[in-house]
Design a protein around this motif. Structure first.
Motif, PDB file in Angstrom:
ATOM      1  N   SER A  33      16.680  10.269 -13.321  1.00 35.28           N
ATOM      2  CA  SER A  33      16.676   9.427 -12.118  1.00 35.28           C
ATOM      3  C   SER A  33      17.858   8.462 -12.116  1.00 35.28           C
ATOM      4  N   GLU A  34      18.159   7.865 -13.272  1.00 38.55           N
ATOM      5  CA  GLU A  34      19.286   6.935 -13.342  1.00 38.55           C
ATOM      6  C   GLU A  34      20.614   7.662 -13.152  1.00 38.55           C
ATOM      7  N   ALA A  35      20.719   8.877 -13.718  1.00 35.67           N
ATOM      8  CA  ALA A  35      21.963   9.633 -13.559  1.00 35.67           C
ATOM      9  C   ALA A  35      22.220  10.001 -12.104  1.00 35.67           C
ATOM     10  N   VAL A  36      21.171  10.395 -11.402  1.00 32.93           N
ATOM     11  CA  VAL A  36      21.337  10.744  -9.985  1.00 32.93           C
ATOM     12  C   VAL A  36      21.764   9.520  -9.178  1.00 32.93           C
ATOM     13  N   LYS A  37      21.219   8.360  -9.502  1.00 32.53           N
ATOM     14  CA  LYS A  37      21.630   7.137  -8.796  1.00 32.53           C
ATOM     15  C   LYS A  37      23.109   6.847  -9.019  1.00 32.53           C
ATOM     16  N   ILE A  38      23.575   7.043 -10.264  1.00 28.75           N
ATOM     17  CA  ILE A  38      24.992   6.812 -10.557  1.00 28.75           C
ATOM     18  C   ILE A  38      25.868   7.775  -9.768  1.00 28.75           C
ATOM     19  N   LEU A  39      25.488   9.048  -9.731  1.00 23.30           N
ATOM     20  CA  LEU A  39      26.282  10.051  -9.016  1.00 23.30           C
ATOM     21  C   LEU A  39      26.310   9.772  -7.519  1.00 23.30           C
ATOM     22  N   GLN A  40      25.171   9.471  -6.946  1.00 22.57           N
ATOM     23  CA  GLN A  40      25.120   9.231  -5.502  1.00 22.57           C
ATOM     24  C   GLN A  40      25.776   7.909  -5.114  1.00 22.57           C
ATOM     25  N   ARG A  41      25.879   6.991  -6.045  1.00 20.83           N
ATOM     26  CA  ARG A  41      26.577   5.745  -5.772  1.00 20.83           C
ATOM     27  C   ARG A  41      28.089   5.923  -5.847  1.00 20.83           C
ATOM     28  N   ASP A  42      28.571   6.652  -6.863  1.00 23.55           N
ATOM     29  CA  ASP A  42      30.012   6.803  -7.065  1.00 23.55           C
ATOM     30  C   ASP A  42      30.620   7.896  -6.186  1.00 23.55           C
ATOM     31  N   GLN A  43      29.909   9.025  -6.026  1.00 21.15           N
ATOM     32  CA  GLN A  43      30.444  10.155  -5.268  1.00 21.15           C
ATOM     33  C   GLN A  43      29.366  10.701  -4.335  1.00 21.15           C
ATOM     34  N   PRO A  44      29.023   9.981  -3.309  1.00 23.96           N
ATOM     35  CA  PRO A  44      27.947  10.438  -2.418  1.00 23.96           C
ATOM     36  C   PRO A  44      28.294  11.717  -1.673  1.00 23.96           C
ATOM     37  N   GLU A  45      29.606  11.968  -1.422  1.00 24.14           N
ATOM     38  CA  GLU A  45      29.973  13.165  -0.674  1.00 24.14           C
ATOM     39  C   GLU A  45      29.694  14.444  -1.459  1.00 24.14           C
ATOM     40  N   LEU A  46      29.576  14.337  -2.787  1.00 23.41           N
ATOM     41  CA  LEU A  46      29.328  15.518  -3.606  1.00 23.41           C
ATOM     42  C   LEU A  46      27.865  15.638  -4.030  1.00 23.41           C
ATOM     43  N   TYR A  47      27.225  14.528  -4.321  1.00 25.13           N
ATOM     44  CA  TYR A  47      25.904  14.584  -4.941  1.00 25.13           C
ATOM     45  C   TYR A  47      24.825  13.934  -4.078  1.00 25.13           C
ATOM     46  N   SER A  48      25.036  13.858  -2.772  1.00 26.28           N
ATOM     47  CA  SER A  48      24.045  13.196  -1.917  1.00 26.28           C
ATOM     48  C   SER A  48      22.731  13.965  -1.864  1.00 26.28           C
ATOM     49  N   HIS A  49      22.760  15.283  -2.028  1.00 30.08           N
ATOM     50  CA  HIS A  49      21.538  16.078  -1.942  1.00 30.08           C
ATOM     51  C   HIS A  49      21.067  16.578  -3.306  1.00 30.08           C
ATOM     52  N   LEU A  50      21.523  15.949  -4.393  1.00 26.75           N
ATOM     53  CA  LEU A  50      21.040  16.286  -5.728  1.00 26.75           C
ATOM     54  C   LEU A  50      19.765  15.501  -6.000  1.00 26.75           C
ATOM     55  N   HIS A  51      18.732  16.192  -6.492  1.00 22.34           N
ATOM     56  CA  HIS A  51      17.434  15.567  -6.734  1.00 22.34           C
ATOM     57  C   HIS A  51      17.222  15.379  -8.236  1.00 22.34           C
ATOM     58  N   ARG A  52      16.542  14.299  -8.578  1.00 20.45           N
ATOM     59  CA  ARG A  52      16.324  14.001  -9.992  1.00 20.45           C
ATOM     60  C   ARG A  52      15.453  15.065 -10.676  1.00 20.45           C
ATOM     61  N   GLY A  53      14.553  15.688  -9.915  1.00 15.58           N
ATOM     62  CA  GLY A  53      13.735  16.743 -10.505  1.00 15.58           C
ATOM     63  C   GLY A  53      14.564  17.945 -10.936  1.00 15.58           C
ATOM     64  N   THR A  54      15.627  18.237 -10.176  1.00 15.11           N
ATOM     65  CA  THR A  54      16.503  19.343 -10.547  1.00 15.11           C
ATOM     66  C   THR A  54      17.208  19.055 -11.861  1.00 15.11           C
ATOM     67  N   VAL A  55      17.693  17.843 -12.014  1.00 18.28           N
ATOM     68  CA  VAL A  55      18.398  17.464 -13.251  1.00 18.28           C
ATOM     69  C   VAL A  55      17.420  17.412 -14.417  1.00 18.28           C
ATOM     70  N   HIS A  56      16.223  16.951 -14.175  1.00 15.52           N
ATOM     71  CA  HIS A  56      15.235  16.825 -15.256  1.00 15.52           C
ATOM     72  C   HIS A  56      14.906  18.181 -15.873  1.00 15.52           C
ATOM     73  N   LYS A  57      14.923  19.237 -15.079  1.00 18.11           N
ATOM     74  CA  LYS A  57      14.606  20.569 -15.598  1.00 18.11           C
ATOM     75  C   LYS A  57      15.687  21.107 -16.521  1.00 18.11           C
ATOM     76  N   TRP A  58      16.871  20.530 -16.461  1.00 11.66           N
ATOM     77  CA  TRP A  58      17.972  21.017 -17.316  1.00 11.66           C
ATOM     78  C   TRP A  58      17.963  20.405 -18.705  1.00 11.66           C
ATOM     79  N   VAL A  59      17.179  19.360 -18.918  1.00 12.61           N
ATOM     80  CA  VAL A  59      17.195  18.628 -20.182  1.00 12.61           C
ATOM     81  C   VAL A  59      16.153  19.210 -21.120  1.00 12.61           C
ATOM     82  N   ALA A  60      16.506  19.289 -22.411  1.00  8.04           N
ATOM     83  CA  ALA A  60      15.554  19.749 -23.413  1.00  8.04           C
ATOM     84  C   ALA A  60      14.402  18.760 -23.534  1.00  8.04           C
ATOM     85  N   LYS A  61      13.223  19.250 -23.846  1.00 10.06           N
ATOM     86  CA  LYS A  61      12.040  18.404 -23.870  1.00 10.06           C
ATOM     87  C   LYS A  61      11.958  17.543 -25.124  1.00 10.06           C
ATOM     88  N   ASP A  62      12.419  18.075 -26.254  1.00  8.56           N
ATOM     89  CA  ASP A  62      12.213  17.364 -27.502  1.00  8.56           C
ATOM     90  C   ASP A  62      13.385  16.501 -27.937  1.00  8.56           C
TER      91      ASP A  62
END
Length: 782
Positions: A253-282
């Motif tokens: 969630s924090e990473a998506v906020k940083i991306l949408q704040r710095d480069q909204p034209e590229l990451y305005s439609h990126l969702h935190r749930g999408t990024v969360h699925k890419w991270v290892a659980k452990d």
């Protein structure tokens, strides 16, 4: 039936017929098609029946057929005329009150009483036929119900398709109207660039237009006029996501906020749930599946990409030739050494290449060696010592040793000293280096030699740091830094001690020996204790605690006897074996920040040396990295003094106090001043001495002095207890300190730069950053 059963059955039926005949009326009503009773014959058993009182009925005869096993009524022959009425029976002694007719209704068919006289085979066959008929009727009913349900579902699906089709038509009409309105507004404002959010998906999936054109909307799949789903693993999108995740400590969630704040034209439609699925659980890193996707979309090794240096091909060529010459000479090429050379060449040739986005960090250097040089590195691993199962119990006992000594020996916190060794490389040298892929022979210069030395760092809970002892390999003072070395005067003024290991077993060893430990006590520890006694006005025989680990030299009998005999006022208390990372302040929070400052200072010296050679007119192939131990010894003094002065300052003192406070157990028994001297700890000590016999016996024997409590296996395992944190030199010191005390997973593998500008994939083929270009480039394929 058996013969006896059959005989009994026939008698019973015959008696019933006779009784019915007796009770019958003397007159029988005429019937048009009914047979005459007088013309019927009955099959009766051979036994004689009593029928003398019924003369109106014919006498039944017994048919003795062997095959006939049941009682049967023979069908009478048809009559041409109605039979005359029967003669009435004379009234009996007990006449009936009403007329009774014969209850036998005869038909024009053969009547057979076989229900109870069937054989077992016939019964089983009848039962099977009944079951089969029932199953057939049930199957027909189920098939009829299934057909009705299928028809109902088909009607529902048809209705749903029609509803969805109408809904899509309405949405399409609304989008077209909205697109026309936005196009009119953009034309009115004079903006020729389309909205970036509508082009991100198309750019990230460029090269698949032919595939989309082949979809015809029927069997070929749904029609897609343009890409609608974004490929976030594309090189111009993924570097920003990777950088933001590291900055946000792997919080989606924090990473998506940083991306949408710095480069909204590229990451305005990126969702935190999408990024969360890419991270290892452990752990805090990308999952294996995500890493495979990243590798499939951009393979860096051997690709030739140079990121921010793309605009300077001559500089890239010069860096490549210089690094190749170092590799050919057999010198170990590591990230720090390569970065010093690259940074020197960039500052000397094209300083404008260094911007706020690009500082040639170690992360960029590693990518450069893989991409441009096509080099790789191999490293061996070994298992580290693990915490013992009873680590908390051992640390608790050590805690109460300290509390008891401080309480009953009246020892102030200033005289509780923890010391530990730390290895420092002035020129990293090992059995691994960057080299070309596929080469079977890799030459190394001074493969078995180490340009390193050992420092002894001691501290107290009050934040004091004692002067540093530097141990070098060799046997004479010629192996030590020269008095003319930069910073030597300041080091001696601060009380530094430079000595040689003079190891009897290995002349090249720079580790602490019995000789160096005795020198450290005489020249550093004892003078410090005396200074505290004079400053605070304590007794001359004031006791002090030396809190050390179970290093083989520390637990050896010669060392302990040396302390007990020559300095009886020094009490030795040992850190439990394999628990240094948990309960030794030096390992918990002092070594890593101190080592980082020394490493960064050595890198600055190395970069200046390369820059001076370039300014003097040396060609890339003539640049040499000195491997001279005397020169490296002289260069190590100034970084040590700089790091020591920082630790003496307010920030360094706070760091030391925090390291002591973070040495804690599950019961929050830490080594801070507040915990060691609190009344609560004193009360807990009294209770602990009653239940812990080991500590009680130790104190009874000699006031807390330890005599070889640690076993030999723990001693051997503890010699490799330290984790070598490989933090990049370009990482800010504050980040290193925060990672040291945060306990996060990423701190165990070292910190690396998370800046987007250091990622080679953040730049296009023209050397410009994707995020800084006004329009998104359309790639033919990627």
């Amino acid at each position: 039936m058996s013969d006896g059963e059959r005989s009994a059955f026939e008698d019973a039926w015959l008696n019933r017929l006779i009784k019915a005949a007796k009770d019958a009326s003397p007159k029988i009503s005429k019937r048009k098609a009914g047979p005459s009773v007088s013309n019927m014959s009955y099959a009766i058993p051979s036994k004689k029946s009593k029928t003398d009182h019924c003369p109106s009925l014919p006498t039944p005869t017994l048919e003795s057929s062997a095959s006939q096993s049941v009682l049967s009524l023979q069908e009478p022959k048809p009559l041409s005329a109605p039979a005359p009425p029967l003669t009435p029976i004379p009234p009996s002694p007990q006449p009936t009150t009403r007329p009774v007719f014969l209850p036998l209704k005869l038909k024009q068919s053969k009547l057979t009483f076989t229900k109870d006289l069937q054989t077992e085979e016939e019964k089983e066959e009848a039962r099977q036929q009944s079951i089969w008929k029932n199953n057939e009727r049930q199957a027909e009913a189920e098939a009829r119900v299934a057909a009705e349900q299928a028809q109902k579902k088909e009607r529902e699906r048809k209705l749903a398709r029609d509803c969805q089709r109408r809904h899509r038509d309405r949405l399409r009409a609304g989008k077209e109207a909205k697109s026309d309105d936005s196009q009119c507004e953009s034309d009115a404002e004079g903006d020729s660039h389309p909205a970036a959010s509508t082009q991100v998906a198309a750019v990230s999936r460029a090269g698949y237009e032919t595939w989309r054109e082949s979809r015809n909307g029927t069997l070929g799949g749904a029609k897609q006029a343009k890409a609608t789903r974004t490929n976030w693993f594309h090189p111009f999108l993924w570097p920003g996501i990777n950088s933001a995740m590291q900055k946000a400590h792997w919080k989606a969630s924090e990473a998506v906020k940083i991306l949408q704040r710095d480069q909204p034209e590229l990451y305005s439609h990126l969702h935190r749930g999408t990024v969360h699925k890419w991270v290892a659980k452990d752990r805090n890193q990308w999952s294996e599946r995500t890493q495979k996707k990243i590798a499939n979309h951009h393979e860096l090794t051997g690709s030739g990409r140079s990121g921010a240096l793309t605009k300077y091909p001559a500089l890239v060529q010069e860096i490549q030739e210089t690094l190749q010459s170092l590799c050919t000479s057999g010198l170990v090429v590591n990230t720090t050494l390569a970065r010093s050379i690259m940074l020197g060449l960039i500052q000397g040739k094209h300083p404008e290449a260094l911007t706020k986005h690009f500082q040639c960090t170690e992360s960029f250097v590693r990518s450069f060696l893989q991409s441009v040089m096509n080099w790789t590195v191999r490293a061996g691993t070994r298992a580290a010592a693990h915490l013992p199962a009873d680590a908390d119990d051992l640390c608790e006992r050590t805690y109460f040793r300290l509390v008891y000594c401080m309480k009953w020996e009246d020892i102030p916190p200033d005289l509780v000293i923890n010391v530990d060794q730390q290895g420092i490389y002035v020129l990293p040298n090992a059995t691994k280096t960057y080299h070309a892929r596929g080469d079977k022979q890799v030459d190394l210069v001074a493969k078995d030699e180490k340009r390193a030395f050992t420092i002894l760092v001691a501290s107290t809970p009050t934040g004091e740091i004692l002067p540093i002892q530097c141990v070098w390999s060799g046997k004479t003072d010629n192996s030590l830094p020269k008095p003319s070395a930069v910073g030597m005067d300041e080091a001696l003024a601060e009380g530094f001690h430079f000595t040689v290991a003079a190891s009897a077993t290995s002349p090249r060893s720079h580790f602490s020996t019995l000789k160096t430990m005795k020198e450290w006590i005489r020249k550093i520890l004892v003078p410090y204790i005396q200074s505290v006694i004079e400053r605070d006005g304590l007794d001359k025989d004031q006791k002090a605690i030396l809190y050390i680990d179970v290093y083989p030299v520390h637990i050896s009998e010669p060392f302990r006897m040396f302390v007990f005999t020559e300095y009886p006022n020094i009490i030795l208390i040992y850190v439990p074996g394999n628990c240094t990372g948990k309960y030794q302040p030096a390992d918990v929070g002092i070594q890593r920040p101190l080592k980082h400052r020394i490493k960064a200072a050595l890198f600055d010296w190395m970069a200046k040396e390369h820059q001076q050679q370039l300014l003097a007119g040396a060609s890339p192939e003539d640049i040499r990295i000195t491997t001279s131990i005397p020169k490296l010894c002289d260069a190590s003094v100034a970084p040590l003094v700089s790091a020591y002065k920082f630790m003496q300052g307010p920030d360094g003192r706070d760091l030391i106090k925090k390291a002591w406070a973070n040495s804690t157990t599950v019961k929050n028994q830490n080594l801070s001043i507040a915990s060691l001297t609190s009344k609560q700890s004193h009360r807990a000590l009294n209770g602990y001495l009653k239940i812990d016999k080991t500590l009680h016996e130790e104190i009874s024997a000699r006031c807390g002095k330890v005599f070889g409590l640690a076993d030999e296996s723990a001693i051997e395992a503890d010699t490799d207890r330290h984790v070598d944190f490989d933090d990049d030199t370009d990482i800010p010191f504050e980040d290193v300190v925060n990672a040291t005390f945060s306990g996060s997973a990423e701190s165990e593998d070292g910190l690396t730069s998370a800046e987007v500008g250091e990622d080679m994939w953040a730049y296009n083929n023209s050397g410009e950053m994707w995020s800084t270009t006004r329009s998104l480039p359309i790639l033919a394929s990627d």
